[in-house]
Enzyme design. Structure first.
Site, mmCIF file in Angstrom:
data_model
loop_
_atom_site.group_PDB
_atom_site.id
_atom_site.type_symbol
_atom_site.label_atom_id
_atom_site.label_comp_id
_atom_site.label_asym_id
_atom_site.label_seq_id
_atom_site.Cartn_x
_atom_site.Cartn_y
_atom_site.Cartn_z
ATOM 1 N N GLU A 53 0.825 -1.207 0.000
ATOM 2 C CA GLU A 53 0.000 0.000 0.000
ATOM 3 C C GLU A 53 0.859 1.257 0.000
ATOM 4 O O GLU A 53 1.649 1.473 0.924
ATOM 5 C CB GLU A 53 -0.895 0.017 1.241
ATOM 6 C CG GLU A 53 -1.745 1.275 1.358
ATOM 7 C CD GLU A 53 -2.474 1.373 2.688
ATOM 8 O OE1 GLU A 53 -3.484 2.096 2.752
ATOM 9 O OE2 GLU A 53 -2.029 0.737 3.661
ATOM 10 N N ASP A 67 -5.682 2.880 -1.213
ATOM 11 C CA ASP A 67 -6.377 3.684 -0.211
ATOM 12 C C ASP A 67 -6.617 5.063 -0.820
ATOM 13 O O ASP A 67 -5.665 5.808 -1.080
ATOM 14 C CB ASP A 67 -5.530 3.777 1.061
ATOM 15 C CG ASP A 67 -6.274 4.433 2.208
ATOM 16 O OD1 ASP A 67 -6.980 5.433 1.964
ATOM 17 O OD2 ASP A 67 -6.128 3.967 3.355
ATOM 18 N N GLN A 103 -9.603 1.192 0.144
ATOM 19 C CA GLN A 103 -9.928 1.782 1.442
ATOM 20 C C GLN A 103 -10.339 3.231 1.240
ATOM 21 O O GLN A 103 -9.925 3.881 0.273
ATOM 22 C CB GLN A 103 -8.750 1.688 2.420
ATOM 23 C CG GLN A 103 -8.485 0.261 2.894
ATOM 24 C CD GLN A 103 -7.296 0.149 3.823
ATOM 25 O OE1 GLN A 103 -6.276 0.810 3.634
ATOM 26 N NE2 GLN A 103 -7.403 -0.708 4.818
ATOM 27 N N GLU A 156 -11.514 2.769 6.586
ATOM 28 C CA GLU A 156 -10.388 3.005 7.490
ATOM 29 C C GLU A 156 -10.354 4.488 7.863
ATOM 30 O O GLU A 156 -9.484 5.245 7.419
ATOM 31 C CB GLU A 156 -9.069 2.568 6.853
ATOM 32 C CG GLU A 156 -7.941 2.489 7.868
ATOM 33 C CD GLU A 156 -6.612 2.090 7.254
ATOM 34 O OE1 GLU A 156 -5.873 1.323 7.902
ATOM 35 O OE2 GLU A 156 -6.305 2.540 6.137
#
Length: 267
Positions: free
Chosen positions: A146, A181, A209, A245
């Site tokens: 990530e 993300d 995310q 998240e």
């Protein structure tokens, strides 16, 4: 329709950790993710999942000395034996929890790292991920990497989407994928619609995310046009999970209006 997983490290913190499974289920979540499971017996976590009809969709491999500030070891030369032990431990938990994805954190590098030192970090990263992906593939688990923004995590080795996809291509393992993300991506490079349309069709993105930008609260707070992004994800046929998240501004359940509205619109 996108599927959403509650991140139990950030959400429902008004409850003790093991009680967050019930709280997430009561709010209609069907899946959960969190940072680390290792403080709890896997059998107890499995029971919480089963009791509340939840799927475990993601957690992180052991990241080194987290309490001392480490944020992963996969790109740190000299830590290879520790990384292999961490992957084996993560895969044990993944099997017990029937979890199909494990995020492997790269680690922090010094701000004065020279080009030669950075190249050594990258070589270490590639070699470790190749070993880990082969190990994970044999267990039927995807490993994820990530890109993380440097504002929240100064010095993190991996920051940009193109870097992550280049690593995945170079390693060439089918069980190594990118964790996209949208919070981190917006802070580092923006252009989220184009990023989604470019990267989701490649099959290299294993998990999404979300969080609001800039404060990491509910995803409809701040500068993201979150309903538009959900529409893009849906149009592209992404069949994975979207991890929530974020840190709720007040109570977790009270802040789920964005999700309840979206569910109602998509029903």
């Amino acid at each position: 329709m996108p599927r959403f997983a509650a991140n139990l490290s950030m959400m429902y913190t008004e409850h003790d950790f093991l009680d967050r499974f019930a709280a997430a289920s009561a709010d209609g979540f069907e899946a959960v993710e969190y940072l680390f499971p290792y403080d709890h017996d896997p059998a107890e976590l499995r029971r919480r999942l089963d009791d509340h009809g939840l799927k475990q969709v993601l957690f992180n491999a052991p990241p080194g000395a987290w309490e001392s500030g480490e944020r992963g070891i996969a790109a740190l030369p000299g830590r290879e034996a520790e990384l292999r032990s961490a992957i084996d431990r993560a895969l044990e938990y993944a099997e017990a929890l029937d979890c199909p994805r494990v995020h492997v954190m790269a680690g922090l590098v010094r701000p004065d790292t020279t080009p030669a030192e950075r190249a050594e970090h990258r070589d270490t990263y590639l070699a470790n991920l190749a070993w880990a992906a082969e190990r994970a593939g044999a267990a039927g688990v995807d490993l994820l990497i990530e890109p993380i923004n440097g504002r929240d995590m100064p010095g993190y080795f991996l920051n940009r989407q193109a870097e992550a996809h280049a690593v995945v291509r170079e390693v060439g393992a089918s069980h190594l994928k990118v964790q996209l993300d949208l919070y981190h991506c917006q802070i580092v490079e923006g252009d989220l619609t184009t990023t989604l349309r470019r990267d989701l069709p490649t099959g290299r993105v294993g998990h999404l995310q979300i969080a609001g930008v800039p404060d990491r609260h509910e995803p409809d707070r701040g500068e993201l046009a979150i309903r538009h992004l959900f529409t893009v994800v849906d149009e592209l046929g992404f069949d994975g999970w979207i991890g929530c998240e974020y840190r709720p501004r007040a109570g977790t359940s009270e802040g789920l209006g964005w999700l309840n509205d979206y569910r109602g619109e998509s029903a």
